[in-house]
Design a protein around this motif. Structure first.
Motif, PDB file in Angstrom:
ATOM      1  N   SER A   1      -9.654 -69.434 -15.877  1.00  0.00           N
ATOM      2  CA  SER A   1     -10.487 -68.972 -16.991  1.00  0.00           C
ATOM      3  C   SER A   1     -11.488 -67.900 -16.587  1.00  0.00           C
ATOM      4  CB  SER A   1     -11.249 -70.155 -17.598  1.00  0.00           C
ATOM      5  OG  SER A   1     -12.207 -70.655 -16.675  1.00  0.00           O
ATOM      6  N   GLY A   2     -11.783 -67.802 -15.291  1.00  0.00           N
ATOM      7  CA  GLY A   2     -12.786 -66.849 -14.838  1.00  0.00           C
ATOM      8  C   GLY A   2     -14.176 -67.436 -14.725  1.00  0.00           C
ATOM      9  N   LEU A   3     -14.315 -68.738 -14.983  1.00  0.00           N
ATOM     10  CA  LEU A   3     -15.618 -69.383 -14.832  1.00  0.00           C
ATOM     11  C   LEU A   3     -16.009 -69.495 -13.357  1.00  0.00           C
ATOM     12  CD1 LEU A   3     -15.273 -72.209 -17.512  1.00  0.00           C
ATOM     13  CD2 LEU A   3     -16.550 -70.060 -17.703  1.00  0.00           C
ATOM     14  N   GLU A   4     -15.007 -69.437 -12.469  1.00  0.00           N
ATOM     15  CA  GLU A   4     -15.259 -69.375 -11.031  1.00  0.00           C
ATOM     16  C   GLU A   4     -14.343 -68.328 -10.423  1.00  0.00           C
ATOM     17  OE1 GLU A   4     -15.594 -72.791  -8.581  1.00  0.00           O
ATOM     18  OE2 GLU A   4     -16.230 -74.109 -10.222  1.00  0.00           O
ATOM     19  N   GLN A   5     -14.747 -67.759  -9.307  1.00  0.00           N
ATOM     20  CA  GLN A   5     -13.954 -66.770  -8.594  1.00  0.00           C
ATOM     21  C   GLN A   5     -13.260 -67.428  -7.400  1.00  0.00           C
ATOM     22  OE1 GLN A   5     -13.387 -63.308  -9.257  1.00  0.00           O
ATOM     23  NE2 GLN A   5     -14.088 -64.164 -11.200  1.00  0.00           N
ATOM     24  N   PRO A   6     -11.991 -67.098  -7.155  1.00  0.00           N
ATOM     25  CA  PRO A   6     -11.317 -67.672  -5.988  1.00  0.00           C
ATOM     26  C   PRO A   6     -11.865 -67.100  -4.693  1.00  0.00           C
ATOM     27  CG  PRO A   6      -9.916 -66.024  -7.033  1.00  0.00           C
ATOM     28  CD  PRO A   6     -11.109 -66.205  -7.936  1.00  0.00           C
ATOM     29  N   THR A   7     -11.810 -67.894  -3.645  1.00  0.00           N
ATOM     30  CA  THR A   7     -12.155 -67.397  -2.314  1.00  0.00           C
ATOM     31  C   THR A   7     -11.092 -66.426  -1.820  1.00  0.00           C
ATOM     32  OG1 THR A   7     -13.190 -69.536  -1.864  1.00  0.00           O
ATOM     33  CG2 THR A   7     -12.757 -68.124   0.026  1.00  0.00           C
ATOM     34  N   ARG A   8      -9.860 -66.700  -2.174  1.00  0.00           N
ATOM     35  CA  ARG A   8      -8.738 -65.848  -1.805  1.00  0.00           C
ATOM     36  C   ARG A   8      -7.627 -66.066  -2.819  1.00  0.00           C
ATOM     37  NH1 ARG A   8      -7.970 -67.867   2.677  1.00  0.00           N
ATOM     38  NH2 ARG A   8      -5.970 -68.946   2.472  1.00  0.00           N
ATOM     39  N   GLY A   9      -6.786 -65.051  -3.030  1.00  0.00           N
ATOM     40  CA  GLY A   9      -5.668 -65.183  -3.941  1.00  0.00           C
ATOM     41  C   GLY A   9      -5.870 -64.395  -5.221  1.00  0.00           C
ATOM     42  N   GLU A  10      -4.919 -64.545  -6.135  1.00  0.00           N
ATOM     43  CA  GLU A  10      -4.903 -63.702  -7.319  1.00  0.00           C
ATOM     44  C   GLU A  10      -4.462 -64.487  -8.550  1.00  0.00           C
ATOM     45  OE1 GLU A  10      -3.421 -59.158  -8.307  1.00  0.00           O
ATOM     46  OE2 GLU A  10      -2.090 -60.445  -7.126  1.00  0.00           O
ATOM     47  N   VAL A  11      -5.074 -64.143  -9.697  1.00  0.00           N
ATOM     48  CA  VAL A  11      -4.664 -64.651 -11.005  1.00  0.00           C
ATOM     49  C   VAL A  11      -4.134 -63.464 -11.798  1.00  0.00           C
ATOM     50  CG1 VAL A  11      -5.389 -65.790 -13.138  1.00  0.00           C
ATOM     51  CG2 VAL A  11      -6.430 -66.452 -10.956  1.00  0.00           C
ATOM     52  N   ARG A  12      -2.924 -63.631 -12.379  1.00  0.00           N
ATOM     53  CA  ARG A  12      -2.317 -62.553 -13.169  1.00  0.00           C
ATOM     54  C   ARG A  12      -1.911 -63.103 -14.529  1.00  0.00           C
ATOM     55  NH1 ARG A  12      -0.781 -58.213  -9.743  1.00  0.00           N
ATOM     56  NH2 ARG A  12       0.620 -57.401 -11.353  1.00  0.00           N
ATOM     57  N   ILE A  13      -2.173 -62.338 -15.571  1.00  0.00           N
ATOM     58  CA  ILE A  13      -1.744 -62.677 -16.933  1.00  0.00           C
ATOM     59  C   ILE A  13      -0.924 -61.514 -17.457  1.00  0.00           C
ATOM     60  CG2 ILE A  13      -2.467 -63.222 -19.284  1.00  0.00           C
ATOM     61  CD1 ILE A  13      -5.010 -64.430 -18.131  1.00  0.00           C
TER      62      ILE A  13
END
Length: 370
Positions: free
Chosen positions: A51-63
């Motif tokens: 959702s973007g409420l938190e940022q990952p330490t590493r990795g990627e989110v794709r929509i």
């Protein structure tokens, strides 16, 4: 609509707190994926990362093939339904459902049309003028769901939305959810600790433990072919019978009975065996001739003493103590039809060989069947 991709996703708070570890998965259009696992396994953290409420330490989110890892939560066109209803108490149902559309400055006529169409889908068309305080728990949950549906989002995220409902209402709303999301084209990610919800709602189930994806598969495959001992023990109610057994050559010892091991690997000193209670039955009289060896062509016979009977309504759950050599003891639970009877406390159980599950005693990984 757009697929959702998580690529090598990690979230670290400190060296000892890593709720998400190298998670990679894809959720297609019109797919209902459920994240299931015990408390603290990382389910809700994954939703917050999507959702973007938190940022990952590493990795990627794709929509939809577009990276959104650095896109703010408000710009991702994601709808989220929380465990709490989070409704505005001073607004009626219509205004609660329309609130996100008004913030996006959608024109009034389109808002009215979207809210009315969604209210009809959810059976809320006669409640649009009511405020949340005059609604039942199930109706409030439908309003919260409606607020997400009217947005026509790219991705739906649901974080244990049924946990505040009583058992009867949860069953009803669960059936409604399955029908509602069958008509949506967006990916759905649903978080729950309730395996019944996971098995009944999902196209696929992702079983998590300690931040690590244990198995990702369709519900029937998760149930029939668990990838490891954790999945086998977590999925299924009553829980699968699981034992750590000593081995003699190509046989495992359960009580005084020797069970043939699966082929294709060197026999270990110990092995884990699993069988679901519904695959354990009372041996029939025609099977008693096999009791001297403990084995027939398609089943294994073990003798034990009943020490607990639990009436579950349509069935009885028997707990049977099986004694073996060197004071070894194993408890086998059998799920039997309520009309089935037995004589006394001593009982002979039949374990279907083709329903046995084998796991490495050290790693817990599944190693095949006989």
């Amino acid at each position: 609509m757009a697929k959702l991709e998580l690529i090598n996703l990690n979230k670290t708070y400190d060296p000892k707190t890593i709720p998400v570890k190298d998670l990679s998965l894809t959720v297609a259009d019109n797919e209902f994926l459920t994240l299931v696992g015990p408390s603290g396994c990382g389910k809700s953290t994954i939703l917050r990362l999507i959702s973007g409420l938190e940022q990952p330490t590493r990795g990627e989110v794709r929509i939809g093939d577009q990276p959104v890892t650095n896109v703010g939560a408000g710009d991702r066109n994601i709808a989220m339904v929380f465990q709490s209803y989070a409704l505005y108490p001073h607004m009626n149902v219509f205004d609660n459902m329309a609130s996100s559309l008004k913030l996006r400055k959608i024109n009034t006529s389109e808002i009215k049309q979207r809210v009315e169409d969604t209210a009809k889908l959810l059976g809320l068309e006669k409640l649009l003028d009511r405020k949340p305080g005059k609604l039942s728990g199930g109706q409030r949950q439908r309003v919260a769901l409606g607020r997400a549906l009217v947005r026509n989002p790219d991705v739906f995220l649901l974080d244990e939305p049924l946990s505040n409902l009583d058992a009867l209402l949860r069953e009803q709303v669960r059936a409604d959810l399955k029908q509602i999301f069958a008509k949506q084209n967006a990916p759905v990610v649903y978080v729950t600790h309730d395996q019944v919800e996971a098995m009944t709602l999902s196209s696929r189930v992702a079983v998590l433990n300690d931040g690590i994806l244990q198995q990702l598969d369709a519900p029937p495959n998760i149930y029939a072919h668990p990838a490891n001992r954790f999945v086998a023990g977590f999925i299924g109610s009553p829980q699968m019978n699981l034992f750590t057994l000593n081995c003699e050559g190509d046989r495992a010892l359960l009580g005084d009975v020797k069970i043939p091991l699966p082929g294709g690997f060197a026999p270990p000193p110990e092995i884990d065996l699993g069988i679901r209670p519904e695959h354990v039955s009372i041996a029939s009289s025609s099977d008693h001739a096999a009791e001297s060896t403990g084995e027939t062509n398609n089943s294994v016979k073990v003798q034990g003493r009943i020490f607990l009977v639990e009436n579950l309504g349509m069935s009885n759950l028997l707990s049977v103590n099986v004694q073996g050599a060197n004071n070894s003891e194993h408890i086998i639970r059998a799920l039997l039809p309520v009309e089935q009877t037995w004589d006394g406390e001593e009982i002979t159980l039949s374990l279907a060989i083709d329903k046995l599950h084998w796991f490495h005693a050290q790693t817990g990984e599944a190693i095949g069947s006989v």
